[in-house]
Write an enzyme that holds these catalytic residues in place. Sequence first.
Site, PDB file in Angstrom:
ATOM      1  N   ASP A  32      19.518  59.000  18.393  1.00  0.00           N
ATOM      2  CA  ASP A  32      18.507  57.958  18.166  1.00  0.00           C
ATOM      3  C   ASP A  32      18.955  56.694  18.909  1.00  0.00           C
ATOM      4  O   ASP A  32      20.108  56.595  19.348  1.00  0.00           O
ATOM      5  CB  ASP A  32      18.381  57.663  16.649  1.00  0.00           C
ATOM      6  CG  ASP A  32      17.028  57.036  16.284  1.00  0.00           C
ATOM      7  OD1 ASP A  32      16.722  55.942  16.780  1.00  0.00           O
ATOM      8  OD2 ASP A  32      16.288  57.661  15.507  1.00  0.00           O
ATOM      9  N   TYR A 149      -1.956  56.431  20.086  1.00  0.00           N
ATOM     10  CA  TYR A 149      -0.858  57.181  19.447  1.00  0.00           C
ATOM     11  C   TYR A 149      -1.299  58.636  19.253  1.00  0.00           C
ATOM     12  O   TYR A 149      -0.563  59.581  19.557  1.00  0.00           O
ATOM     13  CB  TYR A 149      -0.529  56.514  18.107  1.00  0.00           C
ATOM     14  CG  TYR A 149       0.356  57.300  17.176  1.00  0.00           C
ATOM     15  CD1 TYR A 149       1.714  57.439  17.414  1.00  0.00           C
ATOM     16  CD2 TYR A 149      -0.175  57.896  16.019  1.00  0.00           C
ATOM     17  CE1 TYR A 149       2.524  58.157  16.538  1.00  0.00           C
ATOM     18  CE2 TYR A 149       0.627  58.601  15.143  1.00  0.00           C
ATOM     19  CZ  TYR A 149       1.979  58.737  15.410  1.00  0.00           C
ATOM     20  OH  TYR A 149       2.771  59.441  14.540  1.00  0.00           O
ATOM     21  N   ARG A 283      -9.130  60.624   5.177  1.00  0.00           N
ATOM     22  CA  ARG A 283      -8.286  61.683   5.759  1.00  0.00           C
ATOM     23  C   ARG A 283      -7.546  62.391   4.641  1.00  0.00           C
ATOM     24  O   ARG A 283      -7.064  61.762   3.701  1.00  0.00           O
ATOM     25  CB  ARG A 283      -7.286  61.103   6.765  1.00  0.00           C
ATOM     26  CG  ARG A 283      -6.386  62.164   7.362  1.00  0.00           C
ATOM     27  CD  ARG A 283      -5.493  61.608   8.432  1.00  0.00           C
ATOM     28  NE  ARG A 283      -6.223  61.253   9.633  1.00  0.00           N
ATOM     29  CZ  ARG A 283      -5.845  60.290  10.481  1.00  0.00           C
ATOM     30  NH1 ARG A 283      -4.781  59.581  10.246  1.00  0.00           N
ATOM     31  NH2 ARG A 283      -6.551  60.042  11.564  1.00  0.00           N
TER      32      ARG A 283
HETATM   33  P1  NAD Z   1      10.585  56.698  12.430  1.00  0.00           P
HETATM   34  O1  NAD Z   1       9.995  55.609  13.276  1.00  0.00           O
HETATM   35  O2  NAD Z   1      11.292  56.303  11.189  1.00  0.00           O
HETATM   36  O3  NAD Z   1      11.562  57.591  13.299  1.00  0.00           O
HETATM   37  C1  NAD Z   1      11.418  57.761  14.695  1.00  0.00           C
HETATM   38  C2  NAD Z   1      12.759  57.488  15.327  1.00  0.00           C
HETATM   39  O4  NAD Z   1      12.646  57.685  16.742  1.00  0.00           O
HETATM   40  C3  NAD Z   1      13.225  56.033  15.120  1.00  0.00           C
HETATM   41  O5  NAD Z   1      14.463  56.006  14.431  1.00  0.00           O
HETATM   42  C4  NAD Z   1      13.370  55.503  16.530  1.00  0.00           C
HETATM   43  O6  NAD Z   1      14.481  54.622  16.718  1.00  0.00           O
HETATM   44  C5  NAD Z   1      13.551  56.786  17.340  1.00  0.00           C
HETATM   45  N1  NAD Z   1      13.222  56.548  18.742  1.00  0.00           N
HETATM   46  C6  NAD Z   1      12.141  55.886  19.242  1.00  0.00           C
HETATM   47  N2  NAD Z   1      12.225  55.792  20.574  1.00  0.00           N
HETATM   48  C7  NAD Z   1      13.383  56.409  20.925  1.00  0.00           C
HETATM   49  C8  NAD Z   1      14.037  56.625  22.163  1.00  0.00           C
HETATM   50  N3  NAD Z   1      13.508  56.175  23.316  1.00  0.00           N
HETATM   51  N4  NAD Z   1      15.225  57.291  22.180  1.00  0.00           N
HETATM   52  C9  NAD Z   1      15.787  57.729  21.013  1.00  0.00           C
HETATM   53  N5  NAD Z   1      15.203  57.552  19.811  1.00  0.00           N
HETATM   54  C10 NAD Z   1      14.034  56.900  19.757  1.00  0.00           C
HETATM   55  O7  NAD Z   1       9.383  57.699  12.129  1.00  0.00           O
HETATM   56  P2  NAD Z   1       9.274  58.868  11.058  1.00  0.00           P
HETATM   57  O8  NAD Z   1       8.343  58.414  10.004  1.00  0.00           O
HETATM   58  O9  NAD Z   1      10.623  59.358  10.696  1.00  0.00           O
HETATM   59  O10 NAD Z   1       8.503  59.966  11.913  1.00  0.00           O
HETATM   60  C11 NAD Z   1       9.171  61.006  12.612  1.00  0.00           C
HETATM   61  C12 NAD Z   1       8.181  61.741  13.499  1.00  0.00           C
HETATM   62  O11 NAD Z   1       7.094  62.233  12.713  1.00  0.00           O
HETATM   63  C13 NAD Z   1       7.543  60.863  14.582  1.00  0.00           C
HETATM   64  O12 NAD Z   1       7.401  61.630  15.755  1.00  0.00           O
HETATM   65  C14 NAD Z   1       6.184  60.526  14.026  1.00  0.00           C
HETATM   66  O13 NAD Z   1       5.252  60.253  15.046  1.00  0.00           O
HETATM   67  C15 NAD Z   1       5.851  61.790  13.256  1.00  0.00           C
HETATM   68  N6  NAD Z   1       4.906  61.515  12.176  1.00  0.00           N
HETATM   69  C16 NAD Z   1       5.331  60.830  11.074  1.00  0.00           C
HETATM   70  C17 NAD Z   1       4.424  60.563  10.056  1.00  0.00           C
HETATM   71  C18 NAD Z   1       4.840  59.806   8.831  1.00  0.00           C
HETATM   72  O14 NAD Z   1       4.007  59.613   7.945  1.00  0.00           O
HETATM   73  N7  NAD Z   1       6.083  59.360   8.699  1.00  0.00           N
HETATM   74  C19 NAD Z   1       3.094  61.016  10.147  1.00  0.00           C
HETATM   75  C20 NAD Z   1       2.697  61.702  11.297  1.00  0.00           C
HETATM   76  C21 NAD Z   1       3.633  61.973  12.289  1.00  0.00           C
END
Ligand code: NAD
Length: 326
Positions: A32, A149, A283
């Site tokens: 990360d 997104y 949704r």
């Molecule tokens: P989050 O933002 O807490 O975690 C994503 C992580 O990706 C972050 O820690 C961020 O630092 C890291 N990141 C971003 N850019 C980066 C880079 N260039 N290099 C390395 N790391 C990088 O999000 P989350 O809630 O844990 O979600 C995880 C995944 O699930 C994501 O792909 C999100 O789109 C998907 N998602 C989550 C939800 C939800 O409700 N939480 C819903 C739909 C989809």
Amino acid sequence: MKAALVCGAGGFIGSHLVKRLKREGFWVRGVDLKFPEFAETEADDFVIADLREPTNCRAIVDRRFDEVYQLAADMGGAGYVFTGIHDADIMHNSAMINLNILEACKNRNTKRVFYSSSACIYPQRNQLDPNAPVTREDSAYPADPDSDYGFEKLFSERLYLAYQRNYGMQVRVARYHNIFGPEGSWNDGREKAPAAMCRKVAETAAGGSIEMWGDGEQTRSFMYVDECLEATTRLTRSNFTGPVNIGSEEMVTINQLARMAMEIAGKDLTIEHIPGPLGVRGRNSHNDLYEKELGWRPSQKLIDGMRKTYPWIATQVEKARGRNFA
Ligand code: NAD
């Protein structure tokens, strides 16, 4: 010993997934831009690296992994995704990560890669009625997500499926619907509705009022993080590719969600409705495909997940207050 790679291991779902994989006996590498904010990582190896850089991705996928989980993305709640001001970064950053990780996995002959897509890929036209939103997996096309997104997620879903088709990789694609729980964003502008409601209620003295974007009658469902991890690991280890929904089918209005937080806190507050970014009107997750293919369906009640999340957020609010007075 089995090995797993978790991309986005400093984030909300990724940090919980690392803990779960460790409990299952995996050797785990996390990667990360940052360490998890709220608890020490349990990963055996945690690499701070920017996955937008192909060289970093090649260096990270330097061995055989039995399971790769790609959760890293530039993302956040409505305040981050629906204002439009982050669209270029969201699309560029997340697409770069997915392009690079897939290429690195292909080059190392990695067999099994999980990708976290989102309910945000579903067309706006099917989510106008708050009481009857459609999110069957086969309703995704013709594409018309309500955010860039969502468009990036749809592009990346297709990218993963193309690598499976053309390079014999095994990909597993899930569409997450609002995952929540402790140790996630709660006050940094990326928080989602459950965390935002818990924070507002925790910050407000009994008899006061909290602000809410819109009339609060928009509907959503929210899945507790432990159930999300159960569904994610089951899918990854199954023979089913997806895309498939992972979410709860217990649909509530945002007003009901706020009332739930108030009930847990034992506070009666008024809700002041103000203009703000909202997303679609309704949704809910549709879990028939998941149950048909994997024989499992989530069952945890929203109130039970909120009972575990509210105290954690209330503690964060108290700690922040302490810092401000120090
Ligand atoms: P989050 O933002 O807490 O975690 C994503 C992580 O990706 C972050 O820690 C961020 O630092 C890291 N990141 C971003 N850019 C980066 C880079 N260039 N290099 C390395 N790391 C990088 O999000 P989350 O809630 O844990 O979600 C995880 C995944 O699930 C994501 O792909 C999100 O789109 C998907 N998602 C989550 C939800 C939800 O409700 N939480 C819903 C739909 C989809």
